[in-house]
Design a protein around this motif. Structure first.
Motif, PDB file in Angstrom:
ATOM      1  N   ILE A  49       1.326   4.736   7.399  1.00 21.35           N
ATOM      2  CA  ILE A  49       0.679   5.003   6.115  1.00 21.35           C
ATOM      3  C   ILE A  49      -0.548   4.112   6.055  1.00 21.35           C
ATOM      4  N   ASP A  51      -2.949   3.073   3.327  1.00 19.41           N
ATOM      5  CA  ASP A  51      -3.060   3.131   1.874  1.00 19.41           C
ATOM      6  C   ASP A  51      -4.514   2.937   1.473  1.00 19.41           C
ATOM      7  N   GLY A  52      -5.109   3.962   0.906  1.00 22.30           N
ATOM      8  CA  GLY A  52      -6.492   3.863   0.444  1.00 22.30           C
ATOM      9  C   GLY A  52      -6.551   3.209  -0.920  1.00 22.30           C
ATOM     10  N   PHE A  62       2.527   1.002  -4.735  1.00 21.47           N
ATOM     11  CA  PHE A  62       1.967   1.119  -3.395  1.00 21.47           C
ATOM     12  C   PHE A  62       2.566   2.356  -2.734  1.00 21.47           C
ATOM     13  N   SER A  63       1.867   2.851  -1.741  1.00 23.85           N
ATOM     14  CA  SER A  63       2.376   3.983  -0.979  1.00 23.85           C
ATOM     15  C   SER A  63       3.594   3.533  -0.190  1.00 23.85           C
ATOM     16  N   PHE A  85       4.457  -0.163   6.123  1.00 24.75           N
ATOM     17  CA  PHE A  85       3.497   0.925   6.275  1.00 24.75           C
ATOM     18  C   PHE A  85       3.505   1.509   7.684  1.00 24.75           C
ATOM     19  N   LEU A 109       2.173   8.840  -1.592  1.00 26.04           N
ATOM     20  CA  LEU A 109       0.826   8.305  -1.372  1.00 26.04           C
ATOM     21  C   LEU A 109       0.142   8.209  -2.730  1.00 26.04           C
ATOM     22  N   HIS A 111      -3.182   7.044  -3.519  1.00 24.12           N
ATOM     23  CA  HIS A 111      -4.625   7.231  -3.665  1.00 24.12           C
ATOM     24  C   HIS A 111      -5.090   8.489  -2.938  1.00 24.12           C
ATOM     25  N   ASP A 113      -7.459   8.903  -0.982  1.00 18.19           N
ATOM     26  CA  ASP A 113      -7.862   8.697   0.402  1.00 18.19           C
ATOM     27  C   ASP A 113      -6.761   8.023   1.239  1.00 18.19           C
ATOM     28  N   SER A 114      -5.533   8.028   0.752  1.00 24.66           N
ATOM     29  CA  SER A 114      -4.394   7.524   1.536  1.00 24.66           C
ATOM     30  C   SER A 114      -4.059   8.517   2.635  1.00 24.66           C
ATOM     31  N   LYS A 115      -3.546   8.009   3.751  1.00 26.21           N
ATOM     32  CA  LYS A 115      -3.220   8.871   4.894  1.00 26.21           C
ATOM     33  C   LYS A 115      -1.784   8.632   5.342  1.00 26.21           C
ATOM     34  N   ALA A 135      -3.204  12.152  -2.321  1.00 22.67           N
ATOM     35  CA  ALA A 135      -2.230  11.471  -3.172  1.00 22.67           C
ATOM     36  C   ALA A 135      -1.128  12.449  -3.533  1.00 22.67           C
TER      37      ALA A 135
END
Length: 150
Positions: A49, A51-52, A62-63, A85, A109, A111, A113-115, A135
């Motif tokens: 992960i 996290d953006g 948090f993711s 993560f 997720l 945000h 822009d999280s991946k 997200a």
């Protein structure tokens, strides 16, 4: 006397053919064993992960992974709520006769822009990879690899 000599010669010739046939049979059977041997591959599953968003999110937000699922052949394993993560399986050997590898991860997720990235590594190289960006509460990334050649 001549008949005895012909019989003895015929017996030697027959013995020679039997020995030669046996040697050829043994050599061919060993060669077939080598050709039919199933190959072993070193496999590892990996999920990440990224996290953006803000550089330091609040500690309660948090993711996070929800589930990681691995499947080798018909043997499936579910890992619920892994921490961190990054998640990696141990490296293990898989026989090609298992035919298929499946791997997926489910994560929250936070945000846009999280991946969420999942990867199958085979013999130290990336075999398959998938990335989900965005997200959401149930973002899923999954990949599969088949050892069968079509």
């Amino acid at each position: 006397m001549k008949q005895f000599y012909n019989l003895k010669s015929l017996l030697r010739l027959s013995s020679l053919f039997v020995v030669l046939f046996s040697v050829i049979t043994v050599v061919n059977s060993c060669k077939k064993d080598d050709d039919e041997e199933d190959l072993q591959h070193l496999v590892q599953f990996e999920a990440k992960i990224i996290d953006g968003g803000p550089a330091s999110p609040p500690p309660t937000e948090f993711s996070a992974f929800k589930t990681v699922v691995t499947q080798v052949g018909t043997a499936q394993q579910n890992i619920f709520n892994p921490t961190g993560f990054n998640w990696k399986s141990d490296e293990f050997f898989v026989n090609e006769s298992q035919s298929q590898l499946n791997f997926s991860a489910n994560a929250n997720l936070l945000h846009s822009d999280s991946k969420l990235m999942v990867t199958i590594w085979i013999d130290g190289e990336v075999a398959k990879s998938d990335t989900i960006v965005g997200a959401g509460a149930n973002q899923v990334a999954s990949v599969y690899h088949s050892f069968l050649e079509l």
